[in-house]
Design a protein around this motif. Structure first.
Motif, mmCIF file in Angstrom:
data_model
loop_
_atom_site.group_PDB
_atom_site.id
_atom_site.type_symbol
_atom_site.label_atom_id
_atom_site.label_comp_id
_atom_site.label_asym_id
_atom_site.label_seq_id
_atom_site.Cartn_x
_atom_site.Cartn_y
_atom_site.Cartn_z
ATOM 1 N N ALA A 177 0.821 -1.223 0.000
ATOM 2 C CA ALA A 177 0.000 0.000 0.000
ATOM 3 C C ALA A 177 0.853 1.270 0.000
ATOM 4 O O ALA A 177 0.363 2.339 -0.379
ATOM 5 C CB ALA A 177 -0.938 -0.004 1.195
ATOM 6 N N TRP A 223 0.893 3.591 -2.975
ATOM 7 C CA TRP A 223 -0.229 4.473 -3.341
ATOM 8 C C TRP A 223 -0.057 5.901 -2.825
ATOM 9 O O TRP A 223 -0.900 6.760 -3.099
ATOM 10 C CB TRP A 223 -1.570 3.897 -2.864
ATOM 11 C CG TRP A 223 -1.792 2.464 -3.275
ATOM 12 C CD1 TRP A 223 -2.274 1.461 -2.499
ATOM 13 C CD2 TRP A 223 -1.537 1.863 -4.567
ATOM 14 N NE1 TRP A 223 -2.316 0.285 -3.206
ATOM 15 C CE2 TRP A 223 -1.869 0.497 -4.479
ATOM 16 C CE3 TRP A 223 -1.043 2.349 -5.783
ATOM 17 C CZ2 TRP A 223 -1.727 -0.377 -5.550
ATOM 18 C CZ3 TRP A 223 -0.892 1.480 -6.850
ATOM 19 C CH2 TRP A 223 -1.240 0.127 -6.733
ATOM 20 N N ASN A 239 -7.189 8.627 -2.650
ATOM 21 C CA ASN A 239 -7.751 8.397 -3.988
ATOM 22 C C ASN A 239 -8.824 7.316 -3.941
ATOM 23 O O ASN A 239 -9.042 6.611 -4.932
ATOM 24 C CB ASN A 239 -6.633 7.984 -4.954
ATOM 25 C CG ASN A 239 -5.646 9.102 -5.218
ATOM 26 O OD1 ASN A 239 -6.049 10.215 -5.547
ATOM 27 N ND2 ASN A 239 -4.363 8.842 -5.029
ATOM 28 N N LEU A 282 -6.618 3.254 -6.864
ATOM 29 C CA LEU A 282 -5.310 2.651 -7.170
ATOM 30 C C LEU A 282 -5.244 1.172 -6.789
ATOM 31 O O LEU A 282 -4.769 0.348 -7.600
ATOM 32 C CB LEU A 282 -4.195 3.482 -6.535
ATOM 33 C CG LEU A 282 -4.095 4.904 -7.126
ATOM 34 C CD1 LEU A 282 -3.103 5.763 -6.350
ATOM 35 C CD2 LEU A 282 -3.713 4.864 -8.599
ATOM 36 N N PRO A 283 -5.706 0.780 -5.590
ATOM 37 C CA PRO A 283 -5.680 -0.666 -5.294
ATOM 38 C C PRO A 283 -6.499 -1.502 -6.281
ATOM 39 O O PRO A 283 -6.083 -2.597 -6.659
ATOM 40 C CB PRO A 283 -6.280 -0.778 -3.888
ATOM 41 C CG PRO A 283 -6.297 0.589 -3.328
ATOM 42 C CD PRO A 283 -6.154 1.575 -4.440
#
Ligand code: URA
Ligand code: ZN
Length: 393
Positions: A210, A213, A218, A222-223
């Motif tokens: 993580a 990111w 956001n 993103l994940p």
């Protein structure tokens, strides 16, 4: 004009027994419940380690079969095989993170129960009357893939799934029994799965570290957009490098999200293998060959990506063995290993619309791929799934 069945091979269901387990927990993964000032129950799903924005709102679309069928009807989906968290016309599978957080004995018991629950969920679903007399829901079962589980338990569960007639495959994450999908300890599982003719749906959950990111909020972008597909990319590259597809050439692997970045990076992967003394002579074929042995969902949201992926699949034949055989790339051939999916109940529209953009966009993308014939499009929409999952029996 499209014809034939529309089959959703990538759809999830949190079966009631699984949702109850998540509600009873207070650490990730869990379902949190609060009552809003106007008396409404607000349930949220927290399944990621750094779950952004207080989790995702959840409701009956996650566990109620009627809601799944309504969603299917709204979008013209005939069948769904669900990964136990999902639905065939809908092939339904259980959703991430499956049983990863349980002890070996809990995972074993729950896998057996959830596979039976999913069989019941599919068996008692309506029959599709008009086109083929088949059920509207089929499923992907679950294995108790956790550290410390015995090989015998895993192989027994593959056998259990193969004996449940409405389960046509199994879904798994990327961790295996703790060491990933290149772990030699999984060989008996691949062997049993290949022998049973079950499809293995490889689906991400953990993403990547993580820290990648950054600090800006956001949301889940993103994940989900990058972390999920990168995870699938890495897990499948490792699996290929470990020679699983050489040892089990008839194993049928279906990758989520069109294989993530693997199609784009497959020539680079092949080149790095060729230049590395540790692995240069380990595999029977050039790495690009194995891309053509996989099945990929068509959850890529754009016609250019789908066209490109079908090219990468189709060029596999050029790389059989150690040498390069010049041959034309037949995009139609590549389309035969691609299958429509929705990822329901994830990605609902943010404002009320009749149809879900996440579904419509994937259907429009299939329609717009340059060089696919109508027969190719019908295959991706459903015909390929009918063959892969043997739905006509
Ligand atoms: N988010 C998830 O957690 N799982 C999916 O399959 C899709 C989105
Ligand atoms: Zn999914």
């Amino acid at each position: 004009m499209a014809s034939g069945l529309l089959v959703d091979i990538h759809t999830h269901v949190y079966l009631p027994r699984y949702a109850a387990l998540l509600r009873a927990r207070s650490a990730v993964p869990f379902i949190s419940s609060t009552v809003t000032p106007n008396g409404k129950l607000d349930e949220r799903l927290l399944i990621l380690d750094h779950e952004p924005s207080g989790g995702r709102p959840v409701g009956p679309q996650y566990w109620d079969r009627e809601e799944k069928l309504k969603f299917m009807d709204k979008h013209g989906i005939d069948v769904s095989p669900s990964p136990t968290v999902d639905s065939l016309k809908d092939s339904t599978s259980s959703a991430n993170p499956w049983l990863d957080f349980l002890s070996a004995s809990q995972a074993r018991t729950l896998a057996t129960q959830l596979n039976e629950d999913l069989e019941e969920h599919c068996f008692t679903s309506p029959t599709l009357q008009d086109i083929l007399p088949i059920k509207r829901l089929y499923g992907f079962g679950l294995l108790p893939l956790v550290p410390g589980i015995s090989t015998a338990s895993l192989v027994d569960t593959v056998k259990q799934i193969s004996q449940l007639p409405h389960l046509r495959g199994l879904i798994m994450g990327t961790r295996g029994v703790g060491k990933g999908l290149d772990d030699q300890a999984l060989d008996p599982v691949w062997a049993a799965t290949e022998e049973a003719g079950l499809v293995v749906f490889i689906h991400p959950h953990y993403g990547v570290d993580a820290k990648a990111w950054g600090e800006k909020d956001n949301g889940h972008v993103l994940p989900l957009a990058l972390g999920f597909p990168f995870e699938t990319t890495i897990a499948t590259a490792r699996l290929i490098l470990s020679g699983v597809l050489d040892r089990y050439p008839s194993l049928r692997l279906l990758l989520a999200h069109s294989g993530g970045a693997l199609p784009q990076l497959s020539s680079r992967l092949a080149s790095c293998i060729d230049h590395d003394p540790v692995v240069a002579s380990r595999l029977k074929h050039d790495a690009r060959y194995y891309l053509g042995k996989l099945y990929l969902d068509a959850v890529a949201y754009g016609p250019e990506e789908l066209g490109f992926v079908s090219d990468v699949i189709a060029r596999s034949g050029r790389y059989e063995g150690g040498s390069f055989t010049p041959m034309a790339v037949d995009r139609s051939l590549g389309s035969q290993r691609m299958l429509f999916g929705t990822d329901h109940p994830f990605f609902p529209p943010l404002s009320l619309t009749e149809k879900w953009k996440s579904v419509v966009e994937n259907l429009e993308a299939i329609d717009a791929v340059e060089g696919w014939s109508q027969a190719d499009r019908d295959g991706v929409r459903g015909g390929n799934a009918v063959s892969l999952f043997n739905l006509s029996r």
